[in-house]
Scaffold this motif. Sequence first.
Motif, PDB file in Angstrom:
ATOM      1  N   ALA A  28       0.887  -1.166   0.000  1.00 39.00           N
ATOM      2  CA  ALA A  28       0.000   0.000   0.000  1.00 39.00           C
ATOM      3  C   ALA A  28       0.923   1.213   0.000  1.00 39.00           C
ATOM      4  O   ALA A  28       1.556   1.515   1.008  1.00 39.00           O
ATOM      5  CB  ALA A  28      -0.912  -0.004   1.224  1.00 39.00           C
ATOM      6  N   GLU A  29       1.016   1.877  -1.136  1.00 41.76           N
ATOM      7  CA  GLU A  29       2.032   2.904  -1.297  1.00 41.76           C
ATOM      8  C   GLU A  29       1.438   4.263  -1.622  1.00 41.76           C
ATOM      9  O   GLU A  29       0.558   4.374  -2.457  1.00 41.76           O
ATOM     10  CB  GLU A  29       2.988   2.505  -2.419  1.00 41.76           C
ATOM     11  N   SER A  30       1.965   5.260  -0.947  1.00 40.39           N
ATOM     12  CA  SER A  30       1.628   6.633  -1.260  1.00 40.39           C
ATOM     13  C   SER A  30       2.858   7.306  -1.849  1.00 40.39           C
ATOM     14  O   SER A  30       2.996   7.383  -3.064  1.00 40.39           O
ATOM     15  CB  SER A  30       1.106   7.363  -0.020  1.00 40.39           C
ATOM     16  N   CYS A  31       3.804   7.733  -1.045  1.00 38.95           N
ATOM     17  CA  CYS A  31       4.936   8.523  -1.544  1.00 38.95           C
ATOM     18  C   CYS A  31       5.835   7.767  -2.513  1.00 38.95           C
ATOM     19  O   CYS A  31       6.519   8.386  -3.326  1.00 38.95           O
ATOM     20  CB  CYS A  31       5.755   9.100  -0.389  1.00 38.95           C
ATOM     21  N   THR A  32       5.843   6.448  -2.479  1.00 36.94           N
ATOM     22  CA  THR A  32       6.672   5.682  -3.407  1.00 36.94           C
ATOM     23  C   THR A  32       5.936   5.359  -4.704  1.00 36.94           C
ATOM     24  O   THR A  32       6.552   4.865  -5.652  1.00 36.94           O
ATOM     25  CB  THR A  32       7.170   4.379  -2.754  1.00 36.94           C
ATOM     26  N   GLY A  33       4.655   5.610  -4.762  1.00 36.26           N
ATOM     27  CA  GLY A  33       3.904   5.482  -5.998  1.00 36.26           C
ATOM     28  C   GLY A  33       3.986   4.139  -6.697  1.00 36.26           C
ATOM     29  O   GLY A  33       3.909   4.070  -7.910  1.00 36.26           O
ATOM     30  N   ALA A  78      -2.410  12.544   6.261  1.00 40.58           N
ATOM     31  CA  ALA A  78      -2.047  11.341   5.519  1.00 40.58           C
ATOM     32  C   ALA A  78      -0.666  10.827   5.901  1.00 40.58           C
ATOM     33  O   ALA A  78      -0.412   9.623   5.877  1.00 40.58           O
ATOM     34  CB  ALA A  78      -2.115  11.615   4.016  1.00 40.58           C
ATOM     35  N   VAL A  79       0.220  11.734   6.269  1.00 38.31           N
ATOM     36  CA  VAL A  79       1.579  11.345   6.667  1.00 38.31           C
ATOM     37  C   VAL A  79       1.610  11.262   8.185  1.00 38.31           C
ATOM     38  O   VAL A  79       1.922  12.224   8.880  1.00 38.31           O
ATOM     39  CB  VAL A  79       2.622  12.345   6.121  1.00 38.31           C
ATOM     40  N   SER A  80       1.218  10.098   8.688  1.00 41.52           N
ATOM     41  CA  SER A  80       1.144   9.897  10.136  1.00 41.52           C
ATOM     42  C   SER A  80       1.207   8.409  10.454  1.00 41.52           C
ATOM     43  O   SER A  80       0.900   7.567   9.610  1.00 41.52           O
ATOM     44  CB  SER A  80      -0.155  10.482  10.700  1.00 41.52           C
ATOM     45  N   PRO A 109       9.733  18.019  -3.830  1.00 43.35           N
ATOM     46  CA  PRO A 109      10.555  19.004  -3.142  1.00 43.35           C
ATOM     47  C   PRO A 109       9.753  19.958  -2.258  1.00 43.35           C
ATOM     48  O   PRO A 109      10.283  20.532  -1.317  1.00 43.35           O
ATOM     49  CB  PRO A 109      11.250  19.747  -4.281  1.00 43.35           C
ATOM     50  N   GLY A 110       8.479  20.115  -2.514  1.00 46.05           N
ATOM     51  CA  GLY A 110       7.641  20.973  -1.678  1.00 46.05           C
ATOM     52  C   GLY A 110       6.740  20.135  -0.800  1.00 46.05           C
ATOM     53  O   GLY A 110       6.887  18.921  -0.701  1.00 46.05           O
ATOM     54  N   GLY A 111       5.787  20.796  -0.163  1.00 44.98           N
ATOM     55  CA  GLY A 111       4.787  20.095   0.620  1.00 44.98           C
ATOM     56  C   GLY A 111       5.119  19.888   2.080  1.00 44.98           C
ATOM     57  O   GLY A 111       4.273  19.454   2.853  1.00 44.98           O
ATOM     58  N   GLY A 112       6.330  20.178   2.473  1.00 45.95           N
ATOM     59  CA  GLY A 112       6.710  19.993   3.864  1.00 45.95           C
ATOM     60  C   GLY A 112       6.257  21.147   4.739  1.00 45.95           C
ATOM     61  O   GLY A 112       5.994  22.253   4.262  1.00 45.95           O
ATOM     62  N   THR A 113       6.129  20.865   6.024  1.00 36.73           N
ATOM     63  CA  THR A 113       5.813  21.871   7.028  1.00 36.73           C
ATOM     64  C   THR A 113       6.804  21.707   8.173  1.00 36.73           C
ATOM     65  O   THR A 113       7.600  20.769   8.182  1.00 36.73           O
ATOM     66  CB  THR A 113       4.375  21.698   7.572  1.00 36.73           C
ATOM     67  N   VAL A 114       6.725  22.573   9.154  1.00 36.02           N
ATOM     68  CA  VAL A 114       7.590  22.440  10.332  1.00 36.02           C
ATOM     69  C   VAL A 114       7.318  21.109  11.019  1.00 36.02           C
ATOM     70  O   VAL A 114       8.229  20.371  11.396  1.00 36.02           O
ATOM     71  CB  VAL A 114       7.395  23.627  11.295  1.00 36.02           C
ATOM     72  N   ALA A 115       6.048  20.765  11.177  1.00 35.49           N
ATOM     73  CA  ALA A 115       5.677  19.523  11.858  1.00 35.49           C
ATOM     74  C   ALA A 115       5.934  18.292  10.995  1.00 35.49           C
ATOM     75  O   ALA A 115       6.262  17.222  11.514  1.00 35.49           O
ATOM     76  CB  ALA A 115       4.203  19.575  12.263  1.00 35.49           C
ATOM     77  N   LYS A 116       5.770  18.445   9.675  1.00 34.91           N
ATOM     78  CA  LYS A 116       5.944  17.326   8.750  1.00 34.91           C
ATOM     79  C   LYS A 116       6.843  17.780   7.596  1.00 34.91           C
ATOM     80  O   LYS A 116       6.373  18.098   6.510  1.00 34.91           O
ATOM     81  CB  LYS A 116       4.585  16.831   8.251  1.00 34.91           C
ATOM     82  N   PRO A 117       8.149  17.793   7.860  1.00 40.69           N
ATOM     83  CA  PRO A 117       9.086  18.311   6.857  1.00 40.69           C
ATOM     84  C   PRO A 117       9.305  17.340   5.690  1.00 40.69           C
ATOM     85  O   PRO A 117       9.007  16.142   5.795  1.00 40.69           O
ATOM     86  CB  PRO A 117      10.377  18.468   7.663  1.00 40.69           C
ATOM     87  N   VAL A 118       9.852  17.872   4.610  1.00 33.41           N
ATOM     88  CA  VAL A 118      10.271  17.020   3.502  1.00 33.41           C
ATOM     89  C   VAL A 118      11.244  15.982   4.061  1.00 33.41           C
ATOM     90  O   VAL A 118      12.139  16.301   4.835  1.00 33.41           O
ATOM     91  CB  VAL A 118      10.937  17.854   2.392  1.00 33.41           C
ATOM     92  N   GLY A 119      11.017  14.740   3.686  1.00 30.57           N
ATOM     93  CA  GLY A 119      11.851  13.647   4.172  1.00 30.57           C
ATOM     94  C   GLY A 119      11.211  12.834   5.277  1.00 30.57           C
ATOM     95  O   GLY A 119      11.722  11.778   5.638  1.00 30.57           O
ATOM     96  N   LEU A 120      10.079  13.299   5.819  1.00 32.92           N
ATOM     97  CA  LEU A 120       9.366  12.523   6.841  1.00 32.92           C
ATOM     98  C   LEU A 120       8.582  11.419   6.147  1.00 32.92           C
ATOM     99  O   LEU A 120       7.780  11.684   5.245  1.00 32.92           O
ATOM    100  CB  LEU A 120       8.407  13.408   7.637  1.00 32.92           C
ATOM    101  N   VAL A 121       8.818  10.183   6.552  1.00 35.39           N
ATOM    102  CA  VAL A 121       8.107   9.036   5.987  1.00 35.39           C
ATOM    103  C   VAL A 121       7.692   8.115   7.125  1.00 35.39           C
ATOM    104  O   VAL A 121       8.479   7.841   8.034  1.00 35.39           O
ATOM    105  CB  VAL A 121       8.981   8.261   4.971  1.00 35.39           C
ATOM    106  N   HIS A 122       6.453   7.658   7.057  1.00 35.34           N
ATOM    107  CA  HIS A 122       5.951   6.642   7.982  1.00 35.34           C
ATOM    108  C   HIS A 122       5.779   5.346   7.203  1.00 35.34           C
ATOM    109  O   HIS A 122       5.260   5.346   6.084  1.00 35.34           O
ATOM    110  CB  HIS A 122       4.612   7.065   8.587  1.00 35.34           C
ATOM    111  N   GLY A 140      15.465  13.736   5.811  1.00 33.40           N
ATOM    112  CA  GLY A 140      15.949  15.061   5.447  1.00 33.40           C
ATOM    113  C   GLY A 140      15.625  15.352   3.996  1.00 33.40           C
ATOM    114  O   GLY A 140      15.176  14.485   3.249  1.00 33.40           O
ATOM    115  N   ASP A 141      15.853  16.569   3.603  1.00 36.43           N
ATOM    116  CA  ASP A 141      15.532  17.010   2.242  1.00 36.43           C
ATOM    117  C   ASP A 141      16.669  16.609   1.309  1.00 36.43           C
ATOM    118  O   ASP A 141      17.533  17.402   0.965  1.00 36.43           O
ATOM    119  CB  ASP A 141      15.301  18.531   2.233  1.00 36.43           C
TER     120      ASP A 141
END
Length: 166
Positions: A28-33, A78-80, A109-122, A140-141
Amino acid sequence: MIFTEERETRAANLLEVFAARGLMIATAESCTGGLIAGLLTEIAGSSRVVERGFVSYSNAAKNELLGVPTETIEAHGAVSETVVRAMAEGALAQSRAHVAIAVSGVAGPGGGTVAKPVGLVHLACARQRGATVHLERRYGDRGRGEIRLMTIDDALGLLEAAIAEA
């Protein structure tokens, strides 16, 4: 060759052990498509082990394909951990697999926030027998492609660990 020889060898070894034990995998993949399923199915004979894959990139797909409650996605994002666990358990419930791996993250490269930065993966691995295992990574980015490849490597690690417990 789409994937490195090292990744393909690792995937082939994983599939061999799963096949020997009569176990099947769902993804079941989201960020890896779909790249995890793509790596696994790059191996000849993978149909003995890869039962099915879900690319649930949108929140609607997570809900409709995997049964992740909309309220859960709205409450946690969704990223949790909560959502990725539900994705893995949903993939298991919606398949004939014995083990399911799920991933959701911010690859950039975009879409990150302070709480959920680019590079955060569950990541989560659900099994028919045993508790669902969760793994949080903050890569990390490093660029979209590198984050996705690192996610694949960690997903393989969770599947390798699941062999002993499945």
